[in-house]
Design a protein around this motif. Structure first.
Motif, PDB file in Angstrom:
ATOM      1  N   LYS A  38       0.870  -1.230  -0.031  1.00  0.00           N
ATOM      2  CA  LYS A  38       0.193  -0.115  -0.019  1.00  0.00           C
ATOM      3  C   LYS A  38       0.859   1.110   0.001  1.00  0.00           C
ATOM      4  O   LYS A  38       1.993   1.180   0.332  1.00  0.00           O
ATOM      5  CB  LYS A  38      -0.732  -0.147   1.328  1.00  0.00           C
ATOM      6  N   LYS A  39       0.146   2.345  -0.486  1.00  0.00           N
ATOM      7  CA  LYS A  39       1.081   3.574  -0.376  1.00  0.00           C
ATOM      8  C   LYS A  39       1.671   3.753   0.803  1.00  0.00           C
ATOM      9  O   LYS A  39       0.924   3.821   1.846  1.00  0.00           O
ATOM     10  CB  LYS A  39       0.108   4.846  -0.832  1.00  0.00           C
ATOM     11  N   GLY A  40       2.957   4.111   0.981  1.00  0.00           N
ATOM     12  CA  GLY A  40       3.668   4.457   2.115  1.00  0.00           C
ATOM     13  C   GLY A  40       4.457   3.296   2.774  1.00  0.00           C
ATOM     14  O   GLY A  40       5.332   3.436   3.626  1.00  0.00           O
ATOM     15  N   GLN A  41       3.866   2.112   2.426  1.00  0.00           N
ATOM     16  CA  GLN A  41       4.421   1.007   3.225  1.00  0.00           C
ATOM     17  C   GLN A  41       5.806   0.716   2.824  1.00  0.00           C
ATOM     18  O   GLN A  41       6.572   0.039   3.650  1.00  0.00           O
ATOM     19  CB  GLN A  41       3.645  -0.194   2.953  1.00  0.00           C
ATOM     20  N   ALA A  42       6.175   1.068   1.255  1.00  0.00           N
ATOM     21  CA  ALA A  42       7.599   0.565   0.797  1.00  0.00           C
ATOM     22  C   ALA A  42       8.667   1.452   1.432  1.00  0.00           C
ATOM     23  O   ALA A  42       9.747   0.801   1.859  1.00  0.00           O
ATOM     24  CB  ALA A  42       7.623   0.965  -0.768  1.00  0.00           C
ATOM     25  N   ASP A  43       8.248   2.623   1.730  1.00  0.00           N
ATOM     26  CA  ASP A  43       9.505   3.637   2.429  1.00  0.00           C
ATOM     27  C   ASP A  43       9.729   2.981   3.982  1.00  0.00           C
ATOM     28  O   ASP A  43      10.634   3.121   4.470  1.00  0.00           O
ATOM     29  CB  ASP A  43       8.881   4.922   2.223  1.00  0.00           C
ATOM     30  N   THR A  44       8.248   2.763   4.551  1.00  0.00           N
ATOM     31  CA  THR A  44       8.544   2.410   5.932  1.00  0.00           C
ATOM     32  C   THR A  44       9.531   1.026   5.867  1.00  0.00           C
ATOM     33  O   THR A  44      10.183   1.282   6.991  1.00  0.00           O
ATOM     34  CB  THR A  44       7.104   2.021   6.651  1.00  0.00           C
ATOM     35  N   ILE A  45       9.041  -0.009   5.226  1.00  0.00           N
ATOM     36  CA  ILE A  45      10.089  -1.101   5.222  1.00  0.00           C
ATOM     37  C   ILE A  45      11.412  -0.779   4.828  1.00  0.00           C
ATOM     38  O   ILE A  45      12.244  -1.278   5.262  1.00  0.00           O
ATOM     39  CB  ILE A  45       9.287  -2.080   4.281  1.00  0.00           C
ATOM     40  N   GLY A  46      11.576  -0.085   3.754  1.00  0.00           N
ATOM     41  CA  GLY A  46      12.914   0.121   3.113  1.00  0.00           C
ATOM     42  C   GLY A  46      13.801   0.816   4.029  1.00  0.00           C
ATOM     43  O   GLY A  46      14.904   0.311   4.205  1.00  0.00           O
ATOM     44  N   ILE A  47      13.526   1.847   4.743  1.00  0.00           N
ATOM     45  CA  ILE A  47      14.346   2.535   5.709  1.00  0.00           C
ATOM     46  C   ILE A  47      14.785   1.803   6.851  1.00  0.00           C
ATOM     47  O   ILE A  47      15.842   1.443   7.201  1.00  0.00           O
ATOM     48  CB  ILE A  47      13.586   3.837   6.206  1.00  0.00           C
ATOM     49  N   ALA A  48      13.650   0.867   7.261  1.00  0.00           N
ATOM     50  CA  ALA A  48      13.810  -0.075   8.370  1.00  0.00           C
ATOM     51  C   ALA A  48      14.781  -1.286   8.128  1.00  0.00           C
ATOM     52  O   ALA A  48      15.770  -1.537   8.938  1.00  0.00           O
ATOM     53  CB  ALA A  48      12.575  -0.512   8.773  1.00  0.00           C
ATOM     54  N   ILE A  49      14.665  -1.538   7.065  1.00  0.00           N
ATOM     55  CA  ILE A  49      15.455  -2.731   6.434  1.00  0.00           C
ATOM     56  C   ILE A  49      16.928  -2.406   6.215  1.00  0.00           C
ATOM     57  O   ILE A  49      17.867  -3.128   6.364  1.00  0.00           O
ATOM     58  CB  ILE A  49      14.798  -3.486   5.589  1.00  0.00           C
ATOM     59  N   ARG A  50      16.917  -0.976   5.645  1.00  0.00           N
ATOM     60  CA  ARG A  50      18.298  -0.803   5.339  1.00  0.00           C
ATOM     61  C   ARG A  50      19.025  -0.571   6.575  1.00  0.00           C
ATOM     62  O   ARG A  50      20.243  -0.677   6.689  1.00  0.00           O
ATOM     63  CB  ARG A  50      18.163   0.434   4.548  1.00  0.00           C
ATOM     64  N   LEU A  54      22.719  -2.385   7.660  1.00  0.00           N
ATOM     65  CA  LEU A  54      23.984  -1.799   7.893  1.00  0.00           C
ATOM     66  C   LEU A  54      24.264  -1.776   9.396  1.00  0.00           C
ATOM     67  O   LEU A  54      25.426  -1.715   9.956  1.00  0.00           O
ATOM     68  CB  LEU A  54      23.827  -0.478   7.481  1.00  0.00           C
ATOM     69  N   GLY A  55      23.380  -2.005  10.329  1.00  0.00           N
ATOM     70  CA  GLY A  55      23.547  -1.770  11.836  1.00  0.00           C
ATOM     71  C   GLY A  55      23.495  -2.953  12.717  1.00  0.00           C
ATOM     72  O   GLY A  55      24.088  -2.973  13.915  1.00  0.00           O
ATOM     73  N   GLU A  56      22.553  -4.128  12.151  1.00  0.00           N
ATOM     74  CA  GLU A  56      22.359  -5.034  12.998  1.00  0.00           C
ATOM     75  C   GLU A  56      22.854  -6.658  12.762  1.00  0.00           C
ATOM     76  O   GLU A  56      22.435  -7.480  13.468  1.00  0.00           O
ATOM     77  CB  GLU A  56      20.734  -5.242  13.148  1.00  0.00           C
ATOM     78  N   ILE A  57      23.631  -6.591  11.813  1.00  0.00           N
ATOM     79  CA  ILE A  57      24.233  -7.843  11.403  1.00  0.00           C
ATOM     80  C   ILE A  57      25.617  -7.883  11.886  1.00  0.00           C
ATOM     81  O   ILE A  57      26.475  -6.896  11.808  1.00  0.00           O
ATOM     82  CB  ILE A  57      24.350  -7.863   9.821  1.00  0.00           C
ATOM     83  N   GLU A  58      25.981  -9.087  12.601  1.00  0.00           N
ATOM     84  CA  GLU A  58      27.206  -9.134  13.061  1.00  0.00           C
ATOM     85  C   GLU A  58      28.374  -9.441  12.044  1.00  0.00           C
ATOM     86  O   GLU A  58      27.889 -10.315  11.000  1.00  0.00           O
ATOM     87  CB  GLU A  58      27.272 -10.215  14.116  1.00  0.00           C
ATOM     88  N   LEU A 215      19.883 -10.375   3.861  1.00  0.00           N
ATOM     89  CA  LEU A 215      18.606  -9.867   4.117  1.00  0.00           C
ATOM     90  C   LEU A 215      17.609 -10.711   5.085  1.00  0.00           C
ATOM     91  O   LEU A 215      16.953 -10.260   5.733  1.00  0.00           O
ATOM     92  CB  LEU A 215      17.841  -9.933   2.592  1.00  0.00           C
ATOM     93  N   HIS A 216      17.971 -12.221   4.990  1.00  0.00           N
ATOM     94  CA  HIS A 216      17.380 -12.728   5.926  1.00  0.00           C
ATOM     95  C   HIS A 216      17.521 -12.531   7.500  1.00  0.00           C
ATOM     96  O   HIS A 216      16.858 -12.424   8.319  1.00  0.00           O
ATOM     97  CB  HIS A 216      17.775 -14.374   5.765  1.00  0.00           C
ATOM     98  N   GLU A 217      19.125 -12.256   7.668  1.00  0.00           N
ATOM     99  CA  GLU A 217      19.413 -12.049   8.870  1.00  0.00           C
ATOM    100  C   GLU A 217      18.774 -10.764   9.525  1.00  0.00           C
ATOM    101  O   GLU A 217      18.776 -10.646  10.705  1.00  0.00           O
ATOM    102  CB  GLU A 217      20.956 -12.157   8.993  1.00  0.00           C
ATOM    103  N   ALA A 218      18.884  -9.759   8.614  1.00  0.00           N
ATOM    104  CA  ALA A 218      18.458  -8.433   8.903  1.00  0.00           C
ATOM    105  C   ALA A 218      16.947  -8.301   9.344  1.00  0.00           C
ATOM    106  O   ALA A 218      16.609  -7.794  10.428  1.00  0.00           O
ATOM    107  CB  ALA A 218      18.968  -7.233   7.768  1.00  0.00           C
ATOM    108  N   SER A 219      16.123  -9.182   8.657  1.00  0.00           N
ATOM    109  CA  SER A 219      14.809  -9.255   8.854  1.00  0.00           C
ATOM    110  C   SER A 219      14.600 -10.016  10.164  1.00  0.00           C
ATOM    111  O   SER A 219      13.808  -9.386  11.074  1.00  0.00           O
ATOM    112  CB  SER A 219      14.119 -10.114   7.731  1.00  0.00           C
ATOM    113  N   ARG A 220      15.317 -11.092  10.523  1.00  0.00           N
ATOM    114  CA  ARG A 220      15.040 -11.547  11.628  1.00  0.00           C
ATOM    115  C   ARG A 220      15.443 -10.646  12.811  1.00  0.00           C
ATOM    116  O   ARG A 220      14.787 -10.555  13.822  1.00  0.00           O
ATOM    117  CB  ARG A 220      15.882 -12.815  11.699  1.00  0.00           C
ATOM    118  N   ASN A 221      16.559  -9.972  12.719  1.00  0.00           N
ATOM    119  CA  ASN A 221      16.997  -9.106  13.960  1.00  0.00           C
ATOM    120  C   ASN A 221      15.960  -7.872  14.058  1.00  0.00           C
ATOM    121  O   ASN A 221      15.748  -7.603  14.928  1.00  0.00           O
ATOM    122  CB  ASN A 221      18.576  -8.530  13.421  1.00  0.00           C
ATOM    123  N   LEU A 222      15.210  -7.484  12.991  1.00  0.00           N
ATOM    124  CA  LEU A 222      14.505  -6.398  12.926  1.00  0.00           C
ATOM    125  C   LEU A 222      13.100  -6.995  13.552  1.00  0.00           C
ATOM    126  O   LEU A 222      12.614  -6.085  14.594  1.00  0.00           O
ATOM    127  CB  LEU A 222      14.100  -5.975  11.604  1.00  0.00           C
TER     128      LEU A 222
END
Length: 337
Positions: A38-50, A54-58, A215-222
């Motif tokens: 839906k409109k606006g969801q792509a930006d929400t997910i994109g910012i969070a996953i980025r 960059l910051g949550e993977i060891e 992508l899998h690890e970042a998603s799990r950590n998020l």
């Protein structure tokens, strides 16, 4: 191509890897799409996953090198083309992959003349080198070249500090981030009377893991970061005495530890090491640095002691107790041992 589905309300989200390549041993690229949103969801997910990429993977890096009879990092060594500083910079660039917990030791022993490369590093079995050709030093004379190394798994950045310096020991700035870069872009389109979006993710890694693994690890950590919000409201967080210390009136730390002691005798608690529990790497590393190795040592600590541990928060204490109180996993592991 990789496809996976997840049902969200009345629509089905699909993600797909549309491009994957290895530009070199130390540079992998992947491009992924997620739709329909839906409109606006792509930006929400994109910012969070980025941010998570960059910051949550060891990652694993060399964080310290020890030379014999070298007073400082700007020294030169007779028979070696590079200065100590240049050698340290080369060690900083070595890409490693591991399932390491905490800190481990490695070494280099090389008889010159010749070129010292990453393949000459003697590593523990839990660590592997991604690119054996990475250059470390050039020996121009028949000298014996020995370095002691310290390897650590962590996330984010590690900056060497003056207090970390010891005689002959040289800390190395470390970038634990295996994801070198991540971008997201959005394509908007109309689907009947609705406006929908498609999210594009681009991920570059250093070769220690693939973009898909990242992508899998970042998603799990998020997801793990948001799990507390899915639980019933049990805690009432507030500040005490204007200090940055949290208290949880309904946490009942001592009560929960007492219940744990009732179900496990002291021999069981003493015999079970924390690395046998399903603790996230962050918890394991923090406890190890505080010399907490067994479950008995852990439950003997009070709430204030645990909060004083560096990078430890009250939510972390609660999560550890949640893990320990999971009787099935706890009993199963103890029985297997």
């Amino acid at each position: 191509m990789v496809r996976e589905k997840v049902r969200v309300s009345t629509r089905t989200l699909r993600w797909k890897c549309v491009e994957s390549r290895a530009d070199s041993k130390r540079l992998y690229y992947g491009r992924f799409i997620l739709s329909p949103l839906k409109k606006g969801q792509a930006d929400t997910i994109g910012i969070a996953i980025r941010r998570a990429l960059l910051g949550e993977i060891e990652g694993t890096c060399i964080t310290q090198a020890k030379f014999e009879k070298i007073p400082h990092e700007y020294s030169t060594i007779v028979g070696i083309q590079e200065s100590v500083h240049e050698i340290l910079m080369n060690l900083k660039e070595i890409v490693l992959r591991s399932n390491l917990y905490g800190i481990s030791n490695a070494s280099i022993c090389f008889q010159g003349p010749g070129c010292v490369t990453a393949q000459d590093i003697i590593l523990p079995t839990s660590v592997e080198i991604i690119d054996n050709t990475q250059h470390i030093a050039t020996l121009t004379e028949p000298i014996h070249f020995c370095i002691g190394l310290q390897i650590q798994r962590n996330r984010g950045y590690y900056l060497k500090l003056p207090k970390n310096f010891h005689e002959e020991s040289h800390p190395i700035d470390a970038v634990f981030m295996p994801v070198r870069n991540a971008n997201h872009s959005i394509h908007s389109y109309e689907n009947g009377n609705e406006k929908e979006e498609m999210l594009f993710l681009e991920i570059w890694t250093n070769g220690s893991l693939t973009p898909k693994e990242a992508l899998h690890e970042a998603s799990r950590n998020l997801i793990n970061l948001f799990l507390p919000f899915l639980h019933a409201e049990e805690e009432n967080l507030h500040f005490e005495n204007n200090q940055h210390r949290f208290t949880l009136p309904f946490f009942t730390f001592h009560h929960r530890v007492a219940n744990l002691r009732k179900t496990k005798n002291e021999i069981e608690l003493k015999s079970l090491f924390i690395d046998q529990l399903e603790l996230p790497h962050k918890f394991y590393n923090c406890l190890k640095k505080s010399n907490i190795h067994t479950l008995l040592e852990l439950v003997n600590k009070n709430q204030e002691d645990l909060i004083q541990i560096e990078h430890f928060a009250i939510e972390d204490v609660k999560q550890i107790l949640d893990i320990l109180e999971n009787e099935k996993k706890f009993q199963k592991r103890f029985t297997e041992e």
